[in-house]
Design an enzyme around this catalytic site. Structure first.
Site, PDB file in Angstrom:
ATOM      1  N   TYR A  47    -137.389  -2.985 -22.215  1.00 11.89           N
ATOM      2  CA  TYR A  47    -136.804  -3.316 -20.878  1.00 11.89           C
ATOM      3  C   TYR A  47    -135.604  -3.775 -20.900  1.00 11.89           C
ATOM      4  O   TYR A  47    -135.312  -4.345 -21.761  1.00 11.89           O
ATOM      5  CB  TYR A  47    -137.746  -4.335 -20.240  1.00 11.89           C
ATOM      6  CG  TYR A  47    -138.707  -3.986 -19.069  1.00 11.89           C
ATOM      7  CD1 TYR A  47    -137.843  -3.374 -18.039  1.00 11.89           C
ATOM      8  CD2 TYR A  47    -140.116  -3.895 -19.074  1.00 11.89           C
ATOM      9  CE1 TYR A  47    -138.672  -2.913 -16.739  1.00 11.89           C
ATOM     10  CE2 TYR A  47    -140.775  -3.645 -18.048  1.00 11.89           C
ATOM     11  CZ  TYR A  47    -140.178  -2.992 -16.934  1.00 11.89           C
ATOM     12  OH  TYR A  47    -140.672  -2.387 -15.652  1.00 11.89           O
ATOM     13  N   GLU A  49    -133.645  -4.647 -17.942  1.00  8.87           N
ATOM     14  CA  GLU A  49    -132.740  -4.913 -16.749  1.00  8.87           C
ATOM     15  C   GLU A  49    -131.638  -5.632 -16.498  1.00  8.87           C
ATOM     16  O   GLU A  49    -131.413  -6.700 -17.377  1.00  8.87           O
ATOM     17  CB  GLU A  49    -133.863  -5.772 -15.781  1.00  8.87           C
ATOM     18  CG  GLU A  49    -134.764  -4.793 -15.084  1.00  8.87           C
ATOM     19  CD  GLU A  49    -135.961  -5.608 -14.596  1.00  8.87           C
ATOM     20  OE1 GLU A  49    -135.769  -6.768 -14.338  1.00  8.87           O
ATOM     21  OE2 GLU A  49    -136.811  -4.795 -13.988  1.00  8.87           O
ATOM     22  N   ASP A 193    -120.355  14.217  -3.784  1.00 12.08           N
ATOM     23  CA  ASP A 193    -121.762  14.509  -4.696  1.00 12.08           C
ATOM     24  C   ASP A 193    -121.367  15.943  -5.509  1.00 12.08           C
ATOM     25  O   ASP A 193    -121.531  16.942  -4.958  1.00 12.08           O
ATOM     26  CB  ASP A 193    -122.690  14.504  -3.733  1.00 12.08           C
ATOM     27  CG  ASP A 193    -123.840  14.868  -4.766  1.00 12.08           C
ATOM     28  OD1 ASP A 193    -124.097  15.214  -5.816  1.00 12.08           O
ATOM     29  OD2 ASP A 193    -125.131  14.692  -4.052  1.00 12.08           O
ATOM     30  N   THR A 219    -125.570  14.397 -10.545  1.00 12.75           N
ATOM     31  CA  THR A 219    -127.029  14.469 -11.343  1.00 12.75           C
ATOM     32  C   THR A 219    -126.388  14.836 -12.839  1.00 12.75           C
ATOM     33  O   THR A 219    -125.059  15.207 -12.804  1.00 12.75           O
ATOM     34  CB  THR A 219    -127.948  15.605 -11.042  1.00 12.75           C
ATOM     35  OG1 THR A 219    -126.934  16.813 -10.856  1.00 12.75           O
ATOM     36  CG2 THR A 219    -128.446  15.380  -9.777  1.00 12.75           C
ATOM     37  N   LYS A 222    -127.703  19.644 -14.402  1.00 14.43           N
ATOM     38  CA  LYS A 222    -127.027  20.918 -13.832  1.00 14.43           C
ATOM     39  C   LYS A 222    -126.060  21.327 -14.790  1.00 14.43           C
ATOM     40  O   LYS A 222    -126.458  21.600 -16.050  1.00 14.43           O
ATOM     41  CB  LYS A 222    -126.914  20.698 -12.572  1.00 14.43           C
ATOM     42  CG  LYS A 222    -127.993  20.388 -11.748  1.00 14.43           C
ATOM     43  CD  LYS A 222    -127.671  20.399 -10.164  1.00 14.43           C
ATOM     44  CE  LYS A 222    -128.911  19.967  -9.296  1.00 14.43           C
ATOM     45  NZ  LYS A 222    -128.820  18.606  -8.807  1.00 14.43           N
ATOM     46  N   ARG A 228    -132.435  14.863 -17.065  1.00 11.99           N
ATOM     47  CA  ARG A 228    -132.619  14.735 -15.613  1.00 11.99           C
ATOM     48  C   ARG A 228    -132.132  13.186 -15.378  1.00 11.99           C
ATOM     49  O   ARG A 228    -132.465  12.337 -16.212  1.00 11.99           O
ATOM     50  CB  ARG A 228    -134.017  14.815 -15.148  1.00 11.99           C
ATOM     51  CG  ARG A 228    -134.435  16.192 -15.379  1.00 11.99           C
ATOM     52  CD  ARG A 228    -135.803  16.369 -14.751  1.00 11.99           C
ATOM     53  NE  ARG A 228    -135.675  17.842 -14.645  1.00 11.99           N
ATOM     54  CZ  ARG A 228    -135.088  18.345 -13.490  1.00 11.99           C
ATOM     55  NH1 ARG A 228    -134.640  17.930 -12.473  1.00 11.99           N
ATOM     56  NH2 ARG A 228    -134.808  19.911 -13.475  1.00 11.99           N
TER      57      ARG A 228
HETATM   58  N1  DSN Z   1    -132.935  20.261  -6.062  1.00 10.66           N
HETATM   59  C1  DSN Z   1    -131.503  20.345  -6.429  1.00 10.66           C
HETATM   60  C2  DSN Z   1    -130.879  21.868  -6.487  1.00 10.66           C
HETATM   61  O1  DSN Z   1    -131.817  22.714  -6.669  1.00 10.66           O
HETATM   62  O2  DSN Z   1    -129.776  22.094  -5.753  1.00 10.66           O
HETATM   63  C3  DSN Z   1    -130.853  19.670  -5.560  1.00 10.66           C
HETATM   64  O3  DSN Z   1    -131.119  18.111  -5.514  1.00 10.66           O
END
Ligand code: DSN
Length: 426
Positions: A47, A49, A193, A219, A222, A228
């Site tokens: 933990y 925080e 974003d 994110t 990707k 993730r």
């Molecule tokens: N689920 C993602 C995508 O496939 O683009 C976006 O959050």
């Protein structure tokens, strides 16, 4: 304790599925083995925080160093002054951002979900559309490109507090300077974003949002090829304009508001095992190997788009600048749903996707979204894009023929044997 074979058998099956299939989901990728290794460690037990050096629990001297490394590395990747690496996902990053800069009922302006936007950019089924008042811009019907005139018009009439750019199904670069210009005119903040094209932005293959947008979220799983998760970044920190002060009466910096919006605002304990994996991935981003990889992603996407166009597939905007393309299947008389489900049977994975001005429901759709980050990680080059397009076209042109699907499934499995995935794992 007895080994949980039920779960570990399923994990083995998933690895085999990933090995045999052609993965074209634009938002997916394959991390390095060391990114995965970092996630399955004792750090999950801790933990923590708070933030490095300011935790609510003892025993944080190791995870402090882990988190600080993740922060320092991602700041170096994007040459920015501020990073928060704790968001559990891109949606969490956007939620925290909005908590920091908006009041309930404030107005936001984002790209319409049906035109390539994202749920967290104001969709009525998402917190962003429930707690704030959304309005939307779209793309032009004739070109498939963002309609900046509508964006400017909406900004001037709606006067939003926040303008959001970035998309999940848009294949072209974005004019951040133009968006910032109208934002300044109406007194709005700009959030980019960059979840989808972040890896290309990291290596200068697309315009950078950092010079023009107050805030950037992403994110990490990707095109950044990490675990993730999410991040919040700012090129420059600045005094918050809401007059919020700390206990000593000093005006709080925006970085302080963002940190507080992540924890305790929207999250509890950070996932330090995932933050360790982020740190590993961010280290990889700094390497020449990643530059070679992401350059190949862009080349592969362009080669694939060309191969689709040669077979009379209609790509929205006519091509791609980034890692993905959106294909309107109406001239082929096939729905996105049918295409996705049939290709899946041959172990070719992608997702159905609404196309701009779609006449079908989001559960059916007229299009598919195709991305190359994962197959590029597998080692594919431009010539392989033609093979992948040929597989897809043979299935779609004979969509109800189960024998064709079975034949191509075997061909796909054999083809993917040339591109090993995690050979170190049994
Ligand atoms: N689920 C993602 C995508 O496939 O683009 C976006 O959050």
């Amino acid at each position: 304790m007895k080994r949980d074979t039920a779960i570990f058998d399923l994990i083995d099956q998933e690895l085999e599925r990933q090995r045999h299939g052609i993965e074209l989901i634009a938002s997916e990728n394959f991390t390095s083995l060391q990114v995965m290794e970092a996630m399955g460690t004792s750090l999950t037990n801790k933990y923590a925080e708070g933030y490095p050096g300011k935790r609510y629990y003892g025993g944080c001297e190791i995870v402090d160093q882990v988190e600080q490394l993740a922060i320092d590395r991602i700041k170096q990747v994007f040459n920015c002054a501020y990073a928060n690496v704790q968001p559990h996902s891109g949606a969490q990053a956007n939620a925290a951002l909005m908590l920091a800069v908006l009041q309930p009922g404030d107005k936001i302006l984002g790209l319409d979900l049906s035109m390539g936007g994202h749920l967290t950019h104001g969709s009525p089924v998402n917190f962003s559309g429930k707690y704030f008042k959304p309005s939307f811009y779209g793309v032009k019907k004739e070109t498939g490109l963002i309609d900046y005139e509508i964006l400017e018009e909406k900004a001037r009439t709606e006067k939003p507090q926040l303008i959001i750019c970035g998309a999940s199904a848009y294949s072209r670069d974005i004019d951040y300077a133009r968006i910032r210009k109208v934002a300044d005119e109406v007194g709005a903040f700009v959030l980019c974003d960059m979840s989808h094209p972040a890896g290309l932005i990291a290596k200068g293959l697309l315009s950078s949002p950092f010079e023009h947008c107050h805030f950037v979220t992403s994110t990490t799983h990707k095109t950044l090829r990490g675990p993730r998760g999410g991040i919040i970044l700012m090129k420059n920190d600045f005094e918050n304009p809401f007059g919020l002060k700390d206990l000593k009466g000093n005006i709080r910096m925006m970085s302080n508001l963002l940190d507080m919006a992540v924890f305790p605002g929207t999250q509890g304990g950070p996932l330090e095992h995932v933050i360790a994996a982020k740190a590993v991935a961010f280290g990889e981003l700094l390497s020449d190997e990643f530059t070679t990889y992401i350059t190949q992603v862009q080349k592969n996407a362009q080669a694939m788009a060309k191969a689709f166009v040669a077979k009379d597939y209609q790509i929205i905007s006519g091509g791609t600048d980034n890692h993905l393309m959106l294909i309107d299947l109406r001239n082929k008389n096939i729905t996105g749903k049918k295409a996705q489900e049939t290709l899946d049977k041959a172990h070719i994975t992608l997702n159905k996707n609404a196309v701009p001005f779609d006449d079908k429901s989001p559960f059916v759709t007229s299009g598919i979204r195709v991305g190359v980050p994962a197959i590029t990680t597998r080692g594919m080059k431009e010539k392989d894009m033609q093979t992948v397009v040929d597989f897809i076209d043979r299935i779609l042109m004979d969509i109800d023929n189960e024998a064709t699907i079975v034949t191509i499934k075997e061909e796909v499995k054999k083809f993917m044997g040339q591109f090993p995935l995690y050979p170190e794992l049994a």
